[in-house]
Design an enzyme around this catalytic site. Structure first.
Site, PDB file in Angstrom:
ATOM      1  N   SER A 201       0.855  -1.189   0.000  1.00 20.60           N
ATOM      2  CA  SER A 201       0.000   0.000   0.000  1.00 20.60           C
ATOM      3  C   SER A 201       0.892   1.241   0.000  1.00 20.60           C
ATOM      4  O   SER A 201       0.960   1.998   0.975  1.00 20.60           O
ATOM      5  CB  SER A 201      -0.923  -0.012   1.220  1.00 20.60           C
ATOM      6  OG  SER A 201      -1.789  -1.118   1.174  1.00 20.60           O
TER       7      SER A 201
ATOM      8  N   GLY B 241       0.871   4.141  -1.567  1.00 20.82           N
ATOM      9  CA  GLY B 241       0.285   5.466  -1.419  1.00 20.82           C
ATOM     10  C   GLY B 241       0.019   5.823   0.031  1.00 20.82           C
ATOM     11  O   GLY B 241       0.213   6.970   0.449  1.00 20.82           O
ATOM     12  N   ASP B 242      -0.416   4.848   0.829  1.00 22.58           N
ATOM     13  CA  ASP B 242      -0.625   5.083   2.256  1.00 22.58           C
ATOM     14  C   ASP B 242       0.687   5.405   2.960  1.00 22.58           C
ATOM     15  O   ASP B 242       0.765   6.308   3.793  1.00 22.58           O
ATOM     16  CB  ASP B 242      -1.250   3.845   2.903  1.00 22.58           C
ATOM     17  CG  ASP B 242      -2.736   3.737   2.647  1.00 22.58           C
ATOM     18  OD1 ASP B 242      -3.423   4.774   2.672  1.00 22.58           O
ATOM     19  OD2 ASP B 242      -3.219   2.622   2.416  1.00 22.58           O
ATOM     20  N   SER B 243       1.725   4.637   2.636  1.00 21.66           N
ATOM     21  CA  SER B 243       3.014   4.855   3.291  1.00 21.66           C
ATOM     22  C   SER B 243       3.586   6.221   2.932  1.00 21.66           C
ATOM     23  O   SER B 243       4.139   6.923   3.785  1.00 21.66           O
ATOM     24  CB  SER B 243       3.998   3.753   2.904  1.00 21.66           C
ATOM     25  OG  SER B 243       3.523   2.489   3.326  1.00 21.66           O
TER      26      SER B 243
ATOM     27  N   GLY C  48       1.736   8.760   4.971  1.00 20.41           N
ATOM     28  CA  GLY C  48       2.205   8.764   6.348  1.00 20.41           C
ATOM     29  C   GLY C  48       3.553   9.441   6.506  1.00 20.41           C
ATOM     30  O   GLY C  48       3.786  10.179   7.480  1.00 20.41           O
TER      31      GLY C  48
END
Length: 404
Positions: free
Chosen positions: A171, A173-175, A178
């Site tokens: 994932s 894009g999430d990382s 963040g």
């Protein structure tokens, strides 16, 4: 790994983490790795689904949880009810940062917008991670990493020309969201040192994916160029590709600088290639990279993978194997650097191997202090009792009412 006082450059800072799954919790994890006291809030009736994520399973437990929940205290609190809202406002008086990754408008719906939070704690930094950001026509749309990668143009660049653009098995894009959230939090805390006031850090997953796309926008603006996926290489950057060895293993060779290319040609026994007009400089190599890849590929196909990488490295050519995780956990460089560390997982009573703290610090090293709370509300007593001073009877009553 040991319990105890936080260590690291953020020792003394307190972070309240709201939200679930990856982007917000990843930001909280990074801040916790650097020594912040991170208090993760889960709903009493809807704990973070990340507790059930991951591919390996043991005794009914999965292990994604140990990645993003480590170095956190976990409490339960229902922010949808007045008693929960009041308790949260008391808690942020003791906090420096709140990280949330709800859909925009959720905190406001609960009466916990930044105006309310900052009135209670003017020094508070609120990091908000969402699919599209807190403003704009799509702000209130739900956003996942997969869609953010697609909408931002990131996904289009992946894969091979003419084929469906594949997803990397992470994932990402999430990382990225963040990481940008943490960058913003650190800058906001630095700004607070000068102004005495906190602020909102607004991070969109789409913009985080866009931010790492190098020259795609100016190339389009000034040249009308729509960069296309290029498989295992970058167009115009040569040689920088993967090549298959005699044993079928793949190695990466990146010798696209003039000096490195000369070294590669020499070790190949083809020193004359560095003087060939097709390959003598960066631009020429980019125009003739198909021919160059074919020449290098034919040579690599006759080489043993281990000795090949060793010999290339010795002469200063950038090269490395394409490792699986089985190779990674045996990597002496990563082991020496402390990048593979045990996490004691109380759920199974055993150590689980995980990643060390990135980046490293010479004076204030971060640490892995726990593998994440074994159950929702695991740290209720230490936070609601130890930090806010609620008695045992008060906590029991709030639990009966479903507030904590």
């Amino acid at each position: 790994m040991s319990e105890g006082a936080p260590t690291g450059p953020l020792d003394g800072y307190r972070v309240i983490e709201l939200g679930t799954l990856i982007a917000g919790p990843f930001a909280g994890k990074l801040l916790g790795d650097m020594g912040a006291d991170v208090i993760k809030i889960e709903s009493p009736d809807r704990p973070d689904p990340l507790r059930t994520w991951g591919q390996a399973e043991q005794d009914g437990h999965r292990f994604f949880w140990t990645v993003h929940a480590r170095n956190k205290r976990c409490v339960t609190l229902d922010l949808r009810v007045d008693a929960g809202r009041d308790l949260f406002l008391n808690l942020i008086e003791h906090a420096d940062v709140v990280v949330e990754n709800f859909r925009p408008g959720t905190l406001e719906k609960w009466g916990l917008g930044f105006d309310v939070l900052s009135a209670r704690n003017p020094k508070l930094v609120l990091a908000r991670v969402s699919g599209y950001g807190q403003s704009g026509p799509q702000a209130k749309s739900a956003g996942y990493a997969s869609v953010a990668e697609a909408v931002s143009g990131f996904r289009h660049l992946n894969g091979y020309p003419g084929q469906a653009p594949p997803r990397i098995a992470l994932s990402l894009g999430d990382s990225l969201g963040g990481m940008f959230a943490v960058q913003g939090v650190l800058a906001a805390l630095l700004s607070r040192e000068r102004t005495g006031r906190g602020q909102v850090v607004d991070v969109a997953l789409t913009e985080s994916c866009l931010a790492v796309q190098e020259s795609t926008i100016p190339d389009y603006d000034r040249g009308g160029i729509i960069r296309q996926p290029s498989g295992t290489r970058l167009e115009g950057i040569a040689p920088s590709n993967i090549y298959q060895t005699s044993e079928g293993n793949w190695v990466v060779i990146a010798a696209n600088q003039d000096t490195l290319f000369v070294r590669l040609c020499t070790i190949m026994g083809r020193a004359e290639l560095a003087q060939d007009d097709r390959f003598s400089n960066h631009v020429a190599r980019g125009k003739h990279q198909d021919e160059l890849d074919e020449l290098i590929g034919a040579w690599v196909a006759l080489q043993d993978p281990t000795s090949l990488v060793e010999r290339l490295t010795e002469v200063g050519v950038v090269a490395g194997p394409i490792n699986t995780v089985e190779d990674v956990v045996k990597d002496p460089q990563l082991i020496e650097r402390g990048m593979l560390v045990d996490h004691y997982d109380e759920r199974i009573g055993e150590n689980v191997l995980g990643l060390g703290v990135v980046p490293t610090f010479s004076e204030t090293p971060g640490s892995v202090r726990n593998a994440g709370a074994a159950s929702p509300g695991y740290d209720n007593a230490s936070v609601w009792g130890g930090l806010l001073g609620l008695s045992g009877d008060e906590q029991t009553e709030l639990k009966k009412k479903g507030v904590i």
